[in-house]
Motif scaffolding. Structure first.
Motif, PDB file in Angstrom:
ATOM      1  N   PRO A   3       0.829  -1.211   0.000  1.00  0.00           N
ATOM      2  CA  PRO A   3       0.000   0.000   0.000  1.00  0.00           C
ATOM      3  C   PRO A   3       0.857   1.253   0.000  1.00  0.00           C
ATOM      4  N   ASP A   4       0.324   2.334  -0.571  1.00  0.00           N
ATOM      5  CA  ASP A   4       1.036   3.611  -0.532  1.00  0.00           C
ATOM      6  C   ASP A   4       1.066   4.177   0.873  1.00  0.00           C
ATOM      7  N   LEU A   5      -0.020   3.979   1.623  1.00  0.00           N
ATOM      8  CA  LEU A   5      -0.116   4.535   2.974  1.00  0.00           C
ATOM      9  C   LEU A   5      -0.667   3.486   3.913  1.00  0.00           C
ATOM     10  N   GLU A   6      -0.046   3.374   5.070  1.00  0.00           N
ATOM     11  CA  GLU A   6      -0.538   2.447   6.102  1.00  0.00           C
ATOM     12  C   GLU A   6      -0.427   3.136   7.466  1.00  0.00           C
ATOM     13  N   CYS A   7      -1.537   3.202   8.150  1.00  0.00           N
ATOM     14  CA  CYS A   7      -1.561   3.729   9.517  1.00  0.00           C
ATOM     15  C   CYS A   7      -1.849   2.567  10.458  1.00  0.00           C
ATOM     16  N   VAL A   8      -1.020   2.411  11.486  1.00  0.00           N
ATOM     17  CA  VAL A   8      -1.095   1.254  12.377  1.00  0.00           C
ATOM     18  C   VAL A   8      -1.333   1.736  13.808  1.00  0.00           C
ATOM     19  N   ASN A   9      -2.501   1.393  14.353  1.00  0.00           N
ATOM     20  CA  ASN A   9      -2.831   1.730  15.740  1.00  0.00           C
ATOM     21  C   ASN A   9      -2.571   3.209  16.046  1.00  0.00           C
ATOM     22  N   LEU A  10      -2.977   4.057  15.148  1.00  0.00           N
ATOM     23  CA  LEU A  10      -2.701   5.484  15.258  1.00  0.00           C
ATOM     24  C   LEU A  10      -3.576   6.101  16.345  1.00  0.00           C
ATOM     25  N   THR A  11      -2.942   6.815  17.259  1.00  0.00           N
ATOM     26  CA  THR A  11      -3.638   7.429  18.386  1.00  0.00           C
ATOM     27  C   THR A  11      -3.093   8.840  18.592  1.00  0.00           C
ATOM     28  N   ARG A  12      -4.001   9.759  18.919  1.00  0.00           N
ATOM     29  CA  ARG A  12      -3.567  11.111  19.267  1.00  0.00           C
ATOM     30  C   ARG A  12      -4.414  11.622  20.414  1.00  0.00           C
ATOM     31  N   ARG A  13      -3.730  12.040  21.486  1.00  0.00           N
ATOM     32  CA  ARG A  13      -4.408  12.598  22.662  1.00  0.00           C
ATOM     33  C   ARG A  13      -4.057  14.078  22.803  1.00  0.00           C
ATOM     34  N   PHE A  14      -5.049  14.847  23.220  1.00  0.00           N
ATOM     35  CA  PHE A  14      -4.831  16.233  23.619  1.00  0.00           C
ATOM     36  C   PHE A  14      -5.236  16.329  25.083  1.00  0.00           C
ATOM     37  N   GLY A  15      -4.265  16.207  25.969  1.00  0.00           N
ATOM     38  CA  GLY A  15      -4.579  16.130  27.397  1.00  0.00           C
ATOM     39  C   GLY A  15      -5.368  14.865  27.679  1.00  0.00           C
ATOM     40  N   ASP A  16      -6.546  15.020  28.272  1.00  0.00           N
ATOM     41  CA  ASP A  16      -7.388  13.860  28.577  1.00  0.00           C
ATOM     42  C   ASP A  16      -8.308  13.475  27.421  1.00  0.00           C
ATOM     43  N   THR A  17      -8.290  14.266  26.359  1.00  0.00           N
ATOM     44  CA  THR A  17      -9.163  14.002  25.212  1.00  0.00           C
ATOM     45  C   THR A  17      -8.456  13.131  24.187  1.00  0.00           C
ATOM     46  N   VAL A  18      -9.113  12.035  23.785  1.00  0.00           N
ATOM     47  CA  VAL A  18      -8.570  11.153  22.742  1.00  0.00           C
ATOM     48  C   VAL A  18      -9.222  11.548  21.427  1.00  0.00           C
ATOM     49  N   ALA A  19      -8.473  12.238  20.577  1.00  0.00           N
ATOM     50  CA  ALA A  19      -9.012  12.718  19.297  1.00  0.00           C
ATOM     51  C   ALA A  19      -9.027  11.615  18.247  1.00  0.00           C
ATOM     52  N   VAL A  20      -7.993  10.765  18.256  1.00  0.00           N
ATOM     53  CA  VAL A  20      -7.913   9.611  17.350  1.00  0.00           C
ATOM     54  C   VAL A  20      -7.574   8.405  18.206  1.00  0.00           C
ATOM     55  N   ASP A  21      -8.404   7.376  18.109  1.00  0.00           N
ATOM     56  CA  ASP A  21      -8.352   6.273  19.070  1.00  0.00           C
ATOM     57  C   ASP A  21      -8.006   4.947  18.394  1.00  0.00           C
ATOM     58  N   ASN A  22      -6.698   4.649  18.299  1.00  0.00           N
ATOM     59  CA  ASN A  22      -6.231   3.323  17.863  1.00  0.00           C
ATOM     60  C   ASN A  22      -6.767   2.954  16.466  1.00  0.00           C
ATOM     61  N   VAL A  23      -6.559   3.842  15.515  1.00  0.00           N
ATOM     62  CA  VAL A  23      -7.073   3.661  14.159  1.00  0.00           C
ATOM     63  C   VAL A  23      -6.021   2.996  13.272  1.00  0.00           C
ATOM     64  N   SER A  24      -6.435   1.959  12.533  1.00  0.00           N
ATOM     65  CA  SER A  24      -5.554   1.282  11.578  1.00  0.00           C
ATOM     66  C   SER A  24      -6.246   1.183  10.222  1.00  0.00           C
ATOM     67  N   PHE A  25      -5.522   1.486   9.142  1.00  0.00           N
ATOM     68  CA  PHE A  25      -6.070   1.336   7.792  1.00  0.00           C
ATOM     69  C   PHE A  25      -4.948   1.360   6.773  1.00  0.00           C
ATOM     70  N   GLU A  26      -5.269   0.867   5.576  1.00  0.00           N
ATOM     71  CA  GLU A  26      -4.330   0.885   4.458  1.00  0.00           C
ATOM     72  C   GLU A  26      -4.977   1.566   3.261  1.00  0.00           C
ATOM     73  N   VAL A  27      -4.165   2.257   2.467  1.00  0.00           N
ATOM     74  CA  VAL A  27      -4.641   2.890   1.244  1.00  0.00           C
ATOM     75  C   VAL A  27      -3.841   2.304   0.079  1.00  0.00           C
ATOM     76  N   PRO A  28      -4.486   1.536  -0.808  1.00  0.00           N
ATOM     77  CA  PRO A  28      -3.768   0.920  -1.931  1.00  0.00           C
ATOM     78  C   PRO A  28      -3.179   1.967  -2.868  1.00  0.00           C
ATOM     79  N   ARG A  29      -2.140   1.582  -3.565  1.00  0.00           N
ATOM     80  CA  ARG A  29      -1.469   2.482  -4.496  1.00  0.00           C
ATOM     81  C   ARG A  29      -2.420   2.939  -5.606  1.00  0.00           C
ATOM     82  N   GLY A  30      -2.402   4.239  -5.870  1.00  0.00           N
ATOM     83  CA  GLY A  30      -3.178   4.794  -6.961  1.00  0.00           C
ATOM     84  C   GLY A  30      -4.664   4.900  -6.708  1.00  0.00           C
ATOM     85  N   SER A  31      -5.100   4.830  -5.454  1.00  0.00           N
ATOM     86  CA  SER A  31      -6.536   4.858  -5.168  1.00  0.00           C
ATOM     87  C   SER A  31      -6.955   6.210  -4.605  1.00  0.00           C
TER      88      SER A  31
END
Length: 366
Positions: A3-31
């Motif tokens: 895949p061109d892009l792969e996000c694995v267990n992506l998480t982002r917190r701002f203090g006590d707020t979880v804006a992105v919670d353990n997100v995983s996905f793939e984006v195939p090439r040219g899509s």
């Protein structure tokens, strides 16, 4: 293929707020991949992490197999088109497109060649000397994309780039963006809260809610085979009833709505039991309208109602039916044949639909 892009267990917190919670996905090439969701769901946070403007709290981001977590934004093989485009009004079109190439130290003659090739690809050949303020909104949009694409990124990120355009231009640019993506053969990752944009342009769509992906699939999957009540209600227009399940038989269910109507629907593989609180979703186009109940005898959901409103929109016209039993308003598509074009507010109508068209989900526990 990797895949061109792969996000694995992506998480982002701002203090006590979880804006992105353990997100995983793939984006195939040219899509063409879209992240669709309401404001504040975390979709722009994901894009900013991919671009390198935000550091993940946890997880990894890989582009063509290599992690870019420790790579600064200007060194990542990605580029970004912003909603407000950020074109330079003091520069002509050619200088705008070639800006990044000049920063990279490319020879002037090679820049000129690449700029003209980019103008050809976006359908604006020979206008490099014109000023930015001489362009229409759609032309500016194409120039902004060309400015990114001459740098040959592996992934192009687009952050709601149609949001500032008027409705008519936005509709045209949906088609043009998809054509541009095919012309450049580059992976597009597109952020939007507009379901129509995502459905028209995308190969795959991730529906996001409260920091998580509810479902990833094609537009057809999301529209006709939603995995969750949120997806069923968010993607496309729908009628929605809440109540309690009285009986189940195989995939079929009978639900007594909160207003007292017995309605038949389908669980479509979900585990639902008698006594459960549940919701049924029915698309306006799944509901048929008739002059008499006999015409709808083959449907297992039928009711009599009166026209409350007529929403004329050419071939996409609808009526709002007010049910005589007090079950609220129901949106129904009008047939394109024009058979019901003489309906007026207050006209009595019969409507009906198949239980198989009623998508049933367990109600959220409050």
């Amino acid at each position: 293929m990797q895949p061109d892009l792969e996000c694995v267990n992506l998480t982002r917190r701002f203090g006590d707020t979880v804006a992105v919670d353990n997100v995983s996905f793939e984006v195939p090439r040219g899509s063409f991949f879209s992240i669709l969701g309401p404001s504040g769901c975390g979709k722009t946070t994901i894009m900013r992490m991919i671009a390198g403007f935000l550091e993940p709290s946890a997880g990894d981001i890989l582009i063509r197999g290599g992690s870019v977590i420790d790579t600064p934004p200007n060194k990542r093989p990605v580029n970004m088109v912003f909603q407000h485009l950020a074109l330079f009004p003091m520069m002509n079109i050619a200088d705008n497109i070639g800006y990044g190439l000049r920063r990279a130290g490319m020879p002037r003659a090679e820049i000129a060649t690449k700029v003209e090739q980019a103008l050809e690809r976006i359908g604006l050949p020979g206008i490099g000397e014109r000023k930015i303020n001489e362009l229409s909104g759609g032309q500016k949009q194409r120039v902004a994309i060309a400015r990114c694409m001459v740098l040959e990124p592996d992934v192009l990120l687009l952050d709601e780039p149609l949001g500032a355009l008027d409705l008519k231009l936005r509709e045209r640019m949906k088609v043009e963006l998809k054509a541009l993506q095919a012309a450049f053969d580059t992976t597009f990752v597109y952020i939007t809260h507009d379901q129509s944009e995502a459905l028209v342009m995308s190969d795959d769509i991730a529906v996001m809610n409260e920091g998580r992906f509810e479902q990833v699939g094609s537009g057809q999957d999301l529209y006709y085979r939603p995995d969750t009540a949120f997806v069923a209600g968010f993607v496309g227009d729908t009628n929605r009833w809440a109540g309690r399940i009285e009986r189940t038989e195989g995939d079929g269910i009978e639900l007594r709505t909160d207003s007292g109507m017995l309605m038949r629907g389908a669980a479509h593989g979900r585990v639902l039991s008698a006594g459960d609180r549940a919701e049924i979703f029915v698309r306006p186009e799944a509901i048929r309208i008739a002059h008499s109940a006999e015409e709808l005898s083959h449907f297992d959901n039928q009711m009599t109602g009166r026209v409350g409103s007529i929403l004329f929109n050419g071939a996409a016209s609808r009526i709002i039916v007010q049910d005589s039993s007090g079950n609220g308003e129901i949106e129904v598509n009008l047939p394109q044949s024009g058979e019901f074009s003489t309906l007026t507010r207050g006209s009595e109508v019969q409507i009906g639909w198949s239980g198989a068209q009623g998508n049933c989900f367990a109600a959220a526990v409050s």
